[in-house]
Scaffold this motif. Structure first.
Motif, PDB file in Angstrom:
ATOM      1  N   ASN A 332       0.821  -1.215   0.000  1.00 13.20           N
ATOM      2  CA  ASN A 332       0.000   0.000   0.000  1.00 13.20           C
ATOM      3  C   ASN A 332       0.848   1.255   0.000  1.00 13.20           C
ATOM      4  OD1 ASN A 332      -2.327  -1.548   0.033  1.00 13.20           O
ATOM      5  ND2 ASN A 332      -2.519  -1.505   2.281  1.00 13.20           N
ATOM      6  N   GLU A 333       1.866   1.295   0.851  1.00 11.00           N
ATOM      7  CA  GLU A 333       2.683   2.511   0.975  1.00 11.00           C
ATOM      8  C   GLU A 333       3.555   2.722  -0.255  1.00 11.00           C
ATOM      9  OE1 GLU A 333       3.326   5.976   2.809  1.00 11.00           O
ATOM     10  OE2 GLU A 333       1.986   4.382   3.551  1.00 11.00           O
ATOM     11  N   TRP A 334       4.106   1.625  -0.787  1.00 16.20           N
ATOM     12  CA  TRP A 334       4.957   1.755  -1.976  1.00 16.20           C
ATOM     13  C   TRP A 334       4.146   2.223  -3.181  1.00 16.20           C
ATOM     14  CZ3 TRP A 334       9.847   2.084  -3.471  1.00 16.20           C
ATOM     15  CH2 TRP A 334      10.109   1.982  -4.845  1.00 16.20           C
ATOM     16  N   ASN A 335       2.985   1.640  -3.392  1.00 15.87           N
ATOM     17  CA  ASN A 335       2.174   1.987  -4.558  1.00 15.87           C
ATOM     18  C   ASN A 335       1.676   3.430  -4.501  1.00 15.87           C
ATOM     19  OD1 ASN A 335       2.531  -0.512  -5.728  1.00 15.87           O
ATOM     20  ND2 ASN A 335       0.607  -1.366  -4.936  1.00 15.87           N
ATOM     21  N   ARG A 336       1.649   4.014  -3.301  1.00 17.93           N
ATOM     22  CA  ARG A 336       1.326   5.444  -3.200  1.00 17.93           C
ATOM     23  C   ARG A 336       2.494   6.328  -3.613  1.00 17.93           C
ATOM     24  NH1 ARG A 336       0.262   8.509   0.494  1.00 17.93           N
ATOM     25  NH2 ARG A 336       1.503   7.586   2.160  1.00 17.93           N
ATOM     26  N   LYS A 337       3.709   5.839  -3.470  1.00 15.59           N
ATOM     27  CA  LYS A 337       4.900   6.653  -3.713  1.00 15.59           C
ATOM     28  C   LYS A 337       5.506   6.450  -5.101  1.00 15.59           C
ATOM     29  CE  LYS A 337       6.774   7.349   0.956  1.00 15.59           C
ATOM     30  NZ  LYS A 337       7.267   8.712   0.750  1.00 15.59           N
ATOM     31  N   SER A 338       5.202   5.332  -5.741  1.00 15.78           N
ATOM     32  CA  SER A 338       5.889   4.993  -6.995  1.00 15.78           C
ATOM     33  C   SER A 338       4.909   4.575  -8.071  1.00 15.78           C
ATOM     34  CB  SER A 338       6.888   3.862  -6.736  1.00 15.78           C
ATOM     35  OG  SER A 338       7.437   3.393  -7.942  1.00 15.78           O
ATOM     36  N   GLU A 339       5.310   4.808  -9.324  1.00 16.80           N
ATOM     37  CA  GLU A 339       4.511   4.367 -10.459  1.00 16.80           C
ATOM     38  C   GLU A 339       4.730   2.888 -10.756  1.00 16.80           C
ATOM     39  OE1 GLU A 339       5.495   6.845 -13.728  1.00 16.80           O
ATOM     40  OE2 GLU A 339       4.587   8.669 -12.874  1.00 16.80           O
ATOM     41  N   LEU A 340       5.822   2.327 -10.251  1.00 18.58           N
ATOM     42  CA  LEU A 340       6.095   0.907 -10.460  1.00 18.58           C
ATOM     43  C   LEU A 340       5.378   0.089  -9.391  1.00 18.58           C
ATOM     44  CD1 LEU A 340       9.919   0.871 -11.325  1.00 18.58           C
ATOM     45  CD2 LEU A 340       7.968   1.052 -12.850  1.00 18.58           C
ATOM     46  N   SER A 341       4.728  -0.974  -9.801  1.00 17.70           N
ATOM     47  CA  SER A 341       3.948  -1.792  -8.880  1.00 17.70           C
ATOM     48  C   SER A 341       4.848  -2.577  -7.939  1.00 17.70           C
ATOM     49  CB  SER A 341       3.063  -2.756  -9.661  1.00 17.70           C
ATOM     50  OG  SER A 341       2.449  -3.693  -8.792  1.00 17.70           O
ATOM     51  N   TYR A 342       4.413  -2.672  -6.701  1.00 16.03           N
ATOM     52  CA  TYR A 342       5.127  -3.463  -5.700  1.00 16.03           C
ATOM     53  C   TYR A 342       5.234  -4.920  -6.143  1.00 16.03           C
ATOM     54  CZ  TYR A 342       6.039  -5.816  -1.223  1.00 16.03           C
ATOM     55  OH  TYR A 342       6.573  -6.592  -0.216  1.00 16.03           O
ATOM     56  N   ASP A 343       4.237  -5.399  -6.855  1.00 17.75           N
ATOM     57  CA  ASP A 343       4.204  -6.797  -7.295  1.00 17.75           C
ATOM     58  C   ASP A 343       4.837  -6.996  -8.672  1.00 17.75           C
ATOM     59  OD1 ASP A 343       2.607  -7.933  -5.057  1.00 17.75           O
ATOM     60  OD2 ASP A 343       1.105  -6.516  -5.800  1.00 17.75           O
ATOM     61  N   GLY A 344       5.422  -5.925  -9.231  1.00 18.38           N
ATOM     62  CA  GLY A 344       6.047  -6.029 -10.549  1.00 18.38           C
ATOM     63  C   GLY A 344       7.561  -6.103 -10.460  1.00 18.38           C
ATOM     64  N   LEU A 345       8.205  -5.624 -11.507  1.00 17.17           N
ATOM     65  CA  LEU A 345       9.666  -5.676 -11.604  1.00 17.17           C
ATOM     66  C   LEU A 345      10.261  -4.286 -11.526  1.00 17.17           C
ATOM     67  CD1 LEU A 345      10.009  -8.172 -14.614  1.00 17.17           C
ATOM     68  CD2 LEU A 345       9.987  -8.728 -12.164  1.00 17.17           C
ATOM     69  N   ASP A 346      11.495  -4.193 -11.004  1.00 18.83           N
ATOM     70  CA  ASP A 346      12.202  -2.918 -11.069  1.00 18.83           C
ATOM     71  C   ASP A 346      12.833  -2.777 -12.449  1.00 18.83           C
ATOM     72  OD1 ASP A 346      14.654  -4.308 -11.154  1.00 18.83           O
ATOM     73  OD2 ASP A 346      14.830  -4.314  -8.977  1.00 18.83           O
ATOM     74  N   ARG A 347      13.549  -1.700 -12.673  1.00 20.90           N
ATOM     75  CA  ARG A 347      14.076  -1.430 -14.017  1.00 20.90           C
ATOM     76  C   ARG A 347      15.278  -2.298 -14.377  1.00 20.90           C
ATOM     77  NH1 ARG A 347      12.409   4.010 -12.519  1.00 20.90           N
ATOM     78  NH2 ARG A 347      10.615   4.538 -13.834  1.00 20.90           N
ATOM     79  N   LYS A 348      15.726  -3.137 -13.447  1.00 24.02           N
ATOM     80  CA  LYS A 348      16.754  -4.119 -13.759  1.00 24.02           C
ATOM     81  C   LYS A 348      16.151  -5.499 -14.005  1.00 24.02           C
ATOM     82  CE  LYS A 348      20.977  -2.311 -11.654  1.00 24.02           C
ATOM     83  NZ  LYS A 348      22.045  -2.564 -10.631  1.00 24.02           N
ATOM     84  N   GLY A 349      14.810  -5.572 -13.982  1.00 22.20           N
ATOM     85  CA  GLY A 349      14.145  -6.845 -14.212  1.00 22.20           C
ATOM     86  C   GLY A 349      14.064  -7.726 -12.985  1.00 22.20           C
ATOM     87  N   GLN A 351      12.495  -8.651  -9.042  1.00 29.96           N
ATOM     88  CA  GLN A 351      11.261  -8.479  -8.293  1.00 29.96           C
ATOM     89  C   GLN A 351      11.379  -7.231  -7.426  1.00 29.96           C
ATOM     90  OE1 GLN A 351       8.325 -10.035  -8.290  1.00 29.96           O
ATOM     91  NE2 GLN A 351       8.970 -11.418  -9.935  1.00 29.96           N
ATOM     92  N   LEU A 352      10.524  -6.236  -7.670  1.00 29.80           N
ATOM     93  CA  LEU A 352      10.653  -4.967  -6.960  1.00 29.80           C
ATOM     94  C   LEU A 352      10.453  -5.142  -5.452  1.00 29.80           C
ATOM     95  CD1 LEU A 352       9.552  -1.533  -8.170  1.00 29.80           C
ATOM     96  CD2 LEU A 352       9.093  -2.151  -5.810  1.00 29.80           C
ATOM     97  N   SER A 353       9.524  -6.022  -5.069  1.00 34.10           N
ATOM     98  CA  SER A 353       9.302  -6.249  -3.641  1.00 34.10           C
ATOM     99  C   SER A 353      10.578  -6.727  -2.950  1.00 34.10           C
ATOM    100  CB  SER A 353       8.190  -7.279  -3.441  1.00 34.10           C
ATOM    101  OG  SER A 353       8.519  -8.507  -4.067  1.00 34.10           O
TER     102      SER A 353
END
Length: 568
Positions: A332-349, A351-353
């Motif tokens: 909840n807190e991450w998805n409020r601060k970022s356009e990238l989904s907590y359950d998705g991938l970061d820009r290095k591919g 798992q963002l979580s």
């Protein structure tokens, strides 16, 4: 057909001097410009064809008779080239050096992927052009050789200045981004060679003025510092090994037994202590004490249950990463601060979580809403970009590099996952390479089929490497073994050892330094598979073998022998 250098000051315009200027251009281009590497080699080739040719006989031909003049020029050039190739064929060391390229050419005939094989042969052209050119042109005198080394050192220094400009004007999350002209590993090889070239110059008799020594010492210190800024483990390891070799050599030459044995004991002790420190660091980093779960908080400040997972996330900094996790609050807190989904991938591919959890752990924060709220906007961007530890953002911090290795080792041992560390990835590359060798040990797979062989091997081995990390051997000896089989590997080793052995170069300070740098790089890199790597090897190997008279190691630290005459 011998050509003698003119001694009067000023810029020379004879073909020999112009060829020498092209050599300087190539030396300068190696750390600074891939285009410059190509252009300077084409220039050298044209000047080499003209160098030593006698065009004076065509002066009597009238200008109107253009065809006759052109025919004479072609004939004079052909006679000159015939002489150069006779010189080459009568030089066993040069012929063996050239045969390394011919080995790759032979591999073309049993390659399925001919297009890639031709591309590989194009990249490796310096392996044939530079030995041929430098083995059939006049040997450089001491002054010209030193001037070329000066230009090379200045080019490397300019490369470090460009890197520092990037360092101070951009955000750099990965030290590899500092090397903007060639790969950071190839750049570190040029830095190592430049350092020991300056060590050689520091001990030469003609450079004993205080100011000159100060400049050289400052340059050595700067390059050493830059290796740490670059966080180049390869470069630092090569420097350590070369220093160890030189100290041992000097230790055996010292006549005072007390000083000799003290120096040798100090060197061995420093080596053992370094190995012990790294092993202890990895052990302390990747092992955590047993957890008393009854003593851990069960709920966040908002009453959400914590997850205490000692299995999924491993250990970093001697603590379990998976303690005090609330995925609900993090999401909840991450998805409020970022356009990238907590359950998705970061820009290095990744798992963002997982990246977020590791980053919060590195700051000793709990993985809940309060932990995410404590992050700055800048840190949010770092996590989005795949930075998994705050330590990785610290400048001039080699410890972060060790932590990445230790974390990767821990993941590899616990879960068999090599993706988190380039060192562990190399282990997978080598295991895969040996698998391919096992099935193609006699003749190899050919010049052009390495990519195809690795792709098939990764699938057959069901490798855990992510697709983006499925690369080739990262070991030049294994790459040769895979491509050309056992006989090809044997010949490759022969091409490395016979020429310097035949010419007595293993007592030459410059060549020993260069040889150690190259061999060390080939153990962890495909040195000859990139333009910068193959050009660095081919140019300095040919230069030190064929274009420079030998200077024994003991003359580096003792009385300087005359460089105007060969040393027997």
């Amino acid at each position: 057909m011998a050509v003698h250098f003119r001694t009067q000051p000023g810029l020379k315009t004879d073909a020999t001097s112009l060829l020498y200027y092209a050599m300087i251009l190539l030396a300068v281009s190696i750390p600074l410009s891939e285009f410059g590497m190509s252009a300077s080699q084409f220039l050298m080739l044209g000047l080499w064809a003209a160098e030593g040719a006698d065009y004076s006989g065509g002066r009597h031909l009238r200008m109107q008779n253009a065809i006759a003049r052109i025919g004479y020029l072609f004939k004079a050039t052909a006679v000159n080239l015939a002489g150069k190739f006779r010189m080459l064929f009568n030089n066993p060391a040069a012929m063996v050096a050239v045969s390394l390229y011919l080995l790759h050419a032979i591999g073309l005939f049993y390659s399925n992927d001919v297009n890639y094989a031709l591309k590989d042969l194009r990249i490796k052209l310096p392996l044939i052009s530079l030995p041929v050119i430098l083995a059939t042109t006049p040997v450089l005198d001491r002054q010209r050789f030193q001037r070329l080394i000066y230009f090379f050192i200045l080019a490397v220094f300019s490369g470090t200045l460009a890197s520092m400009y990037v360092f101070f004007t951009r955000h750099v999350s990965d030290p590899r981004e500092l090397s903007i002209f060639i790969s950071h590993i190839r750049f570190s090889l040029t830095i190592c060679f430049a350092i020991f070239a300056m060590v050689h110059l520091l001990y030469k008799r003609e450079y004993r003025s205080g100011f000159h020594k100060l400049i050289l010492v400052a340059g050595i210190v700067w390059f050493l510092l830059f290796l740490f800024i670059l966080e180049s483990i390869t470069g630092i390891l090569i420097m350590a090994i070369l220093t160890f070799i030189m100290v041992l050599y000097l230790g055996f030459r010292i006549k005072n037994n007390t000083l000799k044995y003290s120096l040798l004991i100090l060197s061995i002790t420093a080596t053992v202590a370094s190995v012990h420190y790294f092993r202890s660091f990895v052990r302390d980093f990747s092992h955590a004490p047993a957890v008393d779960f009854s003593s851990l908080d069960r709920y966040t400040a908002y009453g959400t249950p914590y997850l205490h997972d000692t299995c999924s996330y491993g250990v970093e900094n001697g603590k379990f990463v998976g303690l005090y996790i609330s995925h609900t609050e993090l999401r909840n807190e991450w998805n409020r601060k970022s356009e990238l989904s907590y359950d998705g991938l970061d820009r290095k591919g990744q798992q963002l979580s997982h990246t977020l959890i590791r980053y919060l752990h590195s700051k000793n924060l709990r993985k809940d809403a309060e932990g995410v709220r404590s992050l700055s906007e800048k840190e949010i961007r770092h996590i989005e970009n795949g930075v998994a530890s705050a330590v990785y953002l610290d400048n001039l911090n080699l410890r972060s590099r060790f932590e990445q290795i230790a974390m990767g080792y821990s993941n590899y041992i616990r879960h068999g996952d090599p993706n988190a560390s380039s060192v562990m990835q190399r282990i997978e590359y080598w295991k895969t390479s040996l698998y391919i060798v096992k099935h193609n040990w006699l003749t190899g797979v050919g010049t052009g089929d390495l990519n195809e062989a690795f792709s098939a091997a990764y699938e057959e081995l069901d490798s855990k490497l992510e697709p983006d990390f499925r690369k080739r051997s990262h070991n030049q000896f294994l790459a040769i073994f895979i491509a050309f089989g056992i006989l090809g590997l044997a010949w490759f080793l022969f091409t490395l050892i016979f020429p310097p052995l035949k010419l007595g170069k293993f007592t030459d300070f410059y060549y020993v330094v260069f040889f150690v740098i190259i061999i060390m790089s080939m153990l962890t890199e495909d040195t000859l598979e990139t333009q910068a790597g193959v050009t660095f090897f081919a140019f300095f190997n040919a230069l030190l073998l064929f274009s420079r008279r030998r200077t024994p190691l003991h003359n580096t630290y003792g009385k300087e022998a005359s460089a105007d005459h060969p040393i027997k």
